[in-house]
Enzyme design. Structure first.
Site, PDB file in Angstrom:
ATOM      1  N   GLY D  11     -52.081  52.504 -36.253  1.00 29.18           N
ATOM      2  CA  GLY D  11     -51.649  51.297 -35.548  1.00 29.18           C
ATOM      3  C   GLY D  11     -52.395  50.081 -36.069  1.00 29.18           C
ATOM      4  N   ARG D  21     -59.781  40.991 -46.555  1.00 28.08           N
ATOM      5  CA  ARG D  21     -60.299  39.843 -47.305  1.00 28.08           C
ATOM      6  C   ARG D  21     -61.755  40.059 -47.708  1.00 28.08           C
ATOM      7  NH1 ARG D  21     -63.282  35.425 -45.165  1.00 28.08           N
ATOM      8  NH2 ARG D  21     -63.034  33.430 -46.237  1.00 28.08           N
ATOM      9  N   THR D  23     -63.515  42.879 -48.058  1.00 31.71           N
ATOM     10  CA  THR D  23     -63.695  43.916 -49.078  1.00 31.71           C
ATOM     11  C   THR D  23     -63.267  43.391 -50.451  1.00 31.71           C
ATOM     12  OG1 THR D  23     -63.377  45.733 -47.505  1.00 31.71           O
ATOM     13  CG2 THR D  23     -62.978  46.217 -49.824  1.00 31.71           C
ATOM     14  N   ARG D  72     -46.606  55.773 -41.211  1.00 29.86           N
ATOM     15  CA  ARG D  72     -46.883  57.194 -41.056  1.00 29.86           C
ATOM     16  C   ARG D  72     -46.532  57.897 -42.362  1.00 29.86           C
ATOM     17  NH1 ARG D  72     -43.406  58.039 -36.455  1.00 29.86           N
ATOM     18  NH2 ARG D  72     -44.299  56.759 -34.814  1.00 29.86           N
ATOM     19  N   ASP D 103     -59.022  57.158 -35.871  1.00 35.15           N
ATOM     20  CA  ASP D 103     -59.281  58.570 -36.002  1.00 35.15           C
ATOM     21  C   ASP D 103     -58.428  59.279 -37.060  1.00 35.15           C
ATOM     22  OD1 ASP D 103     -60.987  60.243 -34.388  1.00 35.15           O
ATOM     23  OD2 ASP D 103     -59.152  61.406 -33.990  1.00 35.15           O
ATOM     24  N   GLY D 104     -57.130  59.165 -36.917  1.00 36.64           N
ATOM     25  CA  GLY D 104     -56.208  59.852 -37.812  1.00 36.64           C
ATOM     26  C   GLY D 104     -56.345  59.358 -39.248  1.00 36.64           C
ATOM     27  N   THR D 125     -58.855  49.655 -34.875  1.00 38.75           N
ATOM     28  CA  THR D 125     -57.960  50.148 -33.814  1.00 38.75           C
ATOM     29  C   THR D 125     -58.300  49.416 -32.535  1.00 38.75           C
ATOM     30  OG1 THR D 125     -57.555  51.992 -32.316  1.00 38.75           O
ATOM     31  CG2 THR D 125     -59.564  52.122 -33.602  1.00 38.75           C
ATOM     32  N   ASP D 127     -58.100  50.403 -29.631  1.00 37.94           N
ATOM     33  CA  ASP D 127     -58.470  51.282 -28.517  1.00 37.94           C
ATOM     34  C   ASP D 127     -59.970  51.441 -28.298  1.00 37.94           C
ATOM     35  OD1 ASP D 127     -55.831  51.680 -27.983  1.00 37.94           O
ATOM     36  OD2 ASP D 127     -55.689  53.644 -28.919  1.00 37.94           O
ATOM     37  N   ASP D 129     -61.894  53.643 -29.493  1.00 36.92           N
ATOM     38  CA  ASP D 129     -62.035  55.055 -29.120  1.00 36.92           C
ATOM     39  C   ASP D 129     -62.796  55.905 -30.143  1.00 36.92           C
ATOM     40  OD1 ASP D 129     -60.156  54.916 -31.076  1.00 36.92           O
ATOM     41  OD2 ASP D 129     -58.659  56.147 -30.066  1.00 36.92           O
ATOM     42  N   ARG D 162     -48.597  39.685  -3.691  1.00 39.39           N
ATOM     43  CA  ARG D 162     -48.220  41.007  -4.154  1.00 39.39           C
ATOM     44  C   ARG D 162     -49.408  41.748  -4.742  1.00 39.39           C
ATOM     45  NH1 ARG D 162     -43.345  38.825  -7.726  1.00 39.39           N
ATOM     46  NH2 ARG D 162     -41.667  38.966  -6.189  1.00 39.39           N
ATOM     47  N   ARG D 171     -54.871  55.817 -24.696  1.00 43.08           N
ATOM     48  CA  ARG D 171     -54.417  57.155 -24.295  1.00 43.08           C
ATOM     49  C   ARG D 171     -55.565  58.029 -23.838  1.00 43.08           C
ATOM     50  NH1 ARG D 171     -49.749  57.899 -28.564  1.00 43.08           N
ATOM     51  NH2 ARG D 171     -48.482  56.246 -27.683  1.00 43.08           N
ATOM     52  N   ARG D 244     -45.678  45.356  -7.882  1.00 37.90           N
ATOM     53  CA  ARG D 244     -44.919  45.248  -9.125  1.00 37.90           C
ATOM     54  C   ARG D 244     -45.750  45.800 -10.274  1.00 37.90           C
ATOM     55  NH1 ARG D 244     -40.643  41.317  -8.930  1.00 37.90           N
ATOM     56  NH2 ARG D 244     -39.859  41.464  -6.791  1.00 37.90           N
ATOM     57  N   GLN D 252     -50.059  43.593 -26.819  1.00 36.47           N
ATOM     58  CA  GLN D 252     -51.514  43.727 -26.898  1.00 36.47           C
ATOM     59  C   GLN D 252     -52.022  43.814 -28.338  1.00 36.47           C
ATOM     60  OE1 GLN D 252     -52.891  46.739 -23.685  1.00 36.47           O
ATOM     61  NE2 GLN D 252     -50.667  46.823 -23.729  1.00 36.47           N
ATOM     62  N   ARG D 253     -51.184  44.281 -29.217  1.00 36.79           N
ATOM     63  CA  ARG D 253     -51.542  44.214 -30.639  1.00 36.79           C
ATOM     64  C   ARG D 253     -51.262  42.790 -31.108  1.00 36.79           C
ATOM     65  NH1 ARG D 253     -52.436  49.062 -32.373  1.00 36.79           N
ATOM     66  NH2 ARG D 253     -51.432  50.841 -31.364  1.00 36.79           N
TER      67      ARG D 253
END
Lengths: 319, 319, 319, 319
Positions: D11, D21, D23, D72, D103-104, D125, D127, D129, D162, D171, D244, D252-253
């Site tokens: 992602g 830039r 690197t 991918r 991670d991936g 990323t 996240d 994470d 509300r 995730r 709601r 968010q990205r």
């Protein structure tokens, strides 16, 4: 008309790129060839001219500034320069030119028009100072930018219980100051169209203090005949409240254009391509009464801007 | 400790309100009474002190400035004033005070501390100029604000092929300039920690021109020993490129605080309440090595800031 | 008229606070008493009514939402409720009421009007779905918010070479989608006013791919008769390009109002106060042809919105 | 090492371009050749590889997404694909590769590393994470984006009284929710690391109502084991307050990166170039304790993230 050019000139304004995109793509969609002239009239004289494709104007709609760049041109001010410009256009086979800019740019366009080029003027200037149109491209974005600044200034002015003076752009036209002042809740607005009365500003600051306001904000257009530093000194002395001034300058230009500026620019850019396609005489494209309209270019330049005090009076009433 | 006070002092910084909220609510949650002191040490002398409830700090987390206001206090500079301040705190039964501000505010806090008040200093200043902490509250927001301005300036500088000088805050500490310059891709960064070399700036501008850059941006901290107007003239003359300067001033303060400033302020505000609850001696709360830490208040004031050239060198390499 | 009330009703819209401020201060400046009715018609029935001072509407001009709150009212839908509402107004001596809201709110206002209350409707709804006015308050801000979202989505869609569908608000009126789509450079715009043609959307995506575009963006109004999830599946299947959907929902409401919404709201709010001061019959205040105008409230409600395909056609041409 | 490659994978995250830039330019400044690999491991297999110049990474520092694109790759998951990838790198003479992703992407990098390629992992990323680093590139920007959304949601939630549920990305890691919830003043935060307790969320909403709050905001990470629609229904039923939900998704990205993400990315990108220049073994670059550090790539992948409840507890205390 089969082949047209487009240039931006004068101070840049957010939304110019949206107008360029609209002219180019509308022109292409009607079967015309569209040439970009880089760096305004100066680039025209240098033959900095390039054929545009559909994708040449991709990913620019949301950008401030102008991908066509802009420049001052001393050479174009001379008769010789103007004749050379027409001959360059002839060389490229360009019969009509879209000029995006302000007053001065339109005058440049008139010189081409007098020499037989069809010129369509699109009002691109943050100052909103053209008499023939209710709005110019870039004005709305510039005021939104000033409103964000006022929001920051309000935080810090309130923390310190200060008066803040914000000098915004506008040499002859106070529209940025007027809209930012009304929409930003300024205590007083100083614009070239209204006779300078520093005492009134001071009275309004003092009145605000007495009613419990923590801070005051004064918006001043750059064209008001007192320097901002001097104004600061006078206000601080007369009100006894610490006073600071800030001049955001060129930050008011640039920035991603607002809805209004993008929509207006798209409509005007497309209209310019249509008028040239129809071989219309030179025109200035504007928006009046909520409608895109075109009037004679020369006529547009001769119109005098009338100051409508309604917004000013409203701002003074509501502050 | 059962009863504590909190004040903000010196220049306001975004995130101060988040710190106030954290101290108040953390204090209340531990069973302490928390009193807000309005307008810093000046308000303390005037007894502008009010008991805070949970909801007193509702809806302020996202606001710039400081709801407690801030003020200069000549009276507090005297021994007499300082003694009076302590006696006001006694009257209210306040044993400890959280002081949010910069260097000068911490010195004020030391005067209370010497007279027996437990004082916890929270670094609230956009300048990031305190030696004992890696970050001060307000710094991150201020740099993000400057980055948004650079974005606008880049649009217009590029359209006109100009050099733009942006003078940012920082009298003795160039951190705003350094981070904004690195993160904003400035061609050169002028900061008080590095000897001024206008020729280097000019060389970098010329090098950029030769490699095809449309514009140049120079970030200058206000503490650099040349006026921005003068710098502009010299650069324009030596590079031959049109050069403009802008001084955003107080717009750099204020604005809704960033994630970093809100999180930092929340952690520090809560830490201050905990330390007072535990009857700790006067301390300065900071973040070093990614952790919230507290050191002696006097010790913090005596630390000298060391300039780490790493970011500066990196910025020069990447520009 | 000497005493007027003001309420907001229906979905909130950015700029409502600017309108409230304008009505209150303009009213006060003309010597009227102005009462705020909290929580719309429901609050009116509950007698949640408070006299406003000048400072009651300070520091709200720049805030989204509405300080007067808004609520649904089942009770007010009954004849009994409506009569009770009029009797509450009588008790307070309120002769005229400014109602800020959309279609449904105006219908509520009509019920008061039929019972002798002078009602001035101000169009406050992000949907821009009122036939009698070119713009409603909140619309411009909402589209600017969507444009900022499109900018984010474009970054990530381009990185992943995806199609993104953004579902924006608008049940019966596609104006948010139309303006955001034109100004945001969407590949296709799906609105309730134009018959749904998913194949056309797919063709436009494929055409974009072939001309080298890295990503596609489709803007869909919520009122279009296909669920966004279903649309996503169909588009992904037919174009073979990975497709994602996002529904920003209530983020489109709220946010600090734009220049246009603040100026429009200020003008309309002041106009409402003036009309009540002059004991005018119930009216709906709008902007047409660039001018603030008022027409009969009932007449306004009976007008049918005509869809002008110009912007839609332009967007399709330029995408 | 003389010749290195760089790719982005997984992602996209704001700040990836700043890392690219850094690197490229750091590498060039040390005399290396730097090759951009388009579209991650998939592009590597396709030989989409291009030599970078200094200006190739101009004007990208401030852009969200990634100019190198990401994709991918099923093919790269096979042994055959991985061997082919190494052979493509050989063909180009590329000895080391910088992999920006999560991670991936790092696991993909490990496969190259096992086959003799020097791989430097940069954590890109939103996240946050990855266990071995305190911050990942893109996280700070994503939380700032969510904070702007919360600000809009607060306006409208408050107007309507509300409860609003905002589902943010994450995730397995609740960091976006945690920071946005603490910094945004959420009434409750639901994250995967804390056992789901809907009754606690309801109690907190009811407690807020009783203390006079006009609205409630619940931040929920997407990995929490209850659908947002279901959560909405339960909360509405149990609290009796209209509720709601909004799922901002990919908004968010993207977006212009924040100071923190640009500075972090610049430091990490340069560090990666240095490590390859020094022929270091494969490493993962991170920031811990406020310092840029590198640990073994395999080691980094094996580290388990430990949840530190401090921020969570603080958020619950202050809300």
């Amino acid at each position: 008309m089969k082949r047209i050019g487009i240039l931006t000139s004068g101070g840049d304004a957010s939304g110019m790129n949206a107008a360029v995109r609209a002219t180019v793509r509308k022109g292409l969609s009607m079967g015309m060839e569209v040439y970009a002239i880089d760096r305004g009239f100066e680039g025209l004289l240098d033959g900095n001219i390039e054929k545009m494709q559909w994708h040449s104007v991709g990913d620019i709609l949301q950008r401030g500034g102008t991908i066509l760049r802009t420049a001052r041109s001393e050479r174009f001010r001379t008769e010789e320069g103007q004749e050379r410009a027409v001959s360059v256009l002839d060389t490229f086979g360009i019969e009509g030119v879209v000029v995006i800019g302000g007053d001065g740019s339109f005058r440049g366009g008139m010189e081409l028009s007098r020499r037989g080029v069809h010129v369509m003027g699109i009002p691109g200037t943050i100052d909103n100072d053209l008499a023939y149109t209710d709005y110019t491209i870039g004005f709305d974005t510039a005021v939104n930018t000033v409103l964000a600044m006022i929001s920051n200034i309000r935080d810090t002015s309130s923390a310190h219980e200060r008066t803040s003076i914000i000098e915004v752009m506008g040499r002859h036209c106070g529209d940025i100051a007027l809209h930012a002042g009304l929409a930003g809740g300024a205590d007083d607005i100083l614009i070239p169209e209204i006779e300078l009365d520093i005492n009134r500003a001071c009275r309004r600051i003092l009145r605000g203090q007495q009613s419990g306001k923590r801070h005051s904000i004064i918006i001043k257009a750059e064209g008001v005949p007192v320097s901002t530093a001097e104004l600061r000194d006078i206000i601080e002395e007369r009100t006894g409240q610490e006073t600071r001034a800030v001049v955001p300058g060129h930050i008011q230009r640039g920035g991603t254009p607002s809805r209004q500026d993008r929509v207006l620019a798209s409509l005007m850019g497309a209209k310019a391509a249509e008028l040239l396609y129809d071989d219309e005489e030179s025109k200035a494209i504007g928006i009046t009464g909520g409608e895109i309209r075109a009037c004679g270019l020369e006529e547009a330049l001769q119109m005098k801007r009338e100051f409508n005090p309604m917004l000013y009076d409203l701002a003074e009433t509501l502050a």
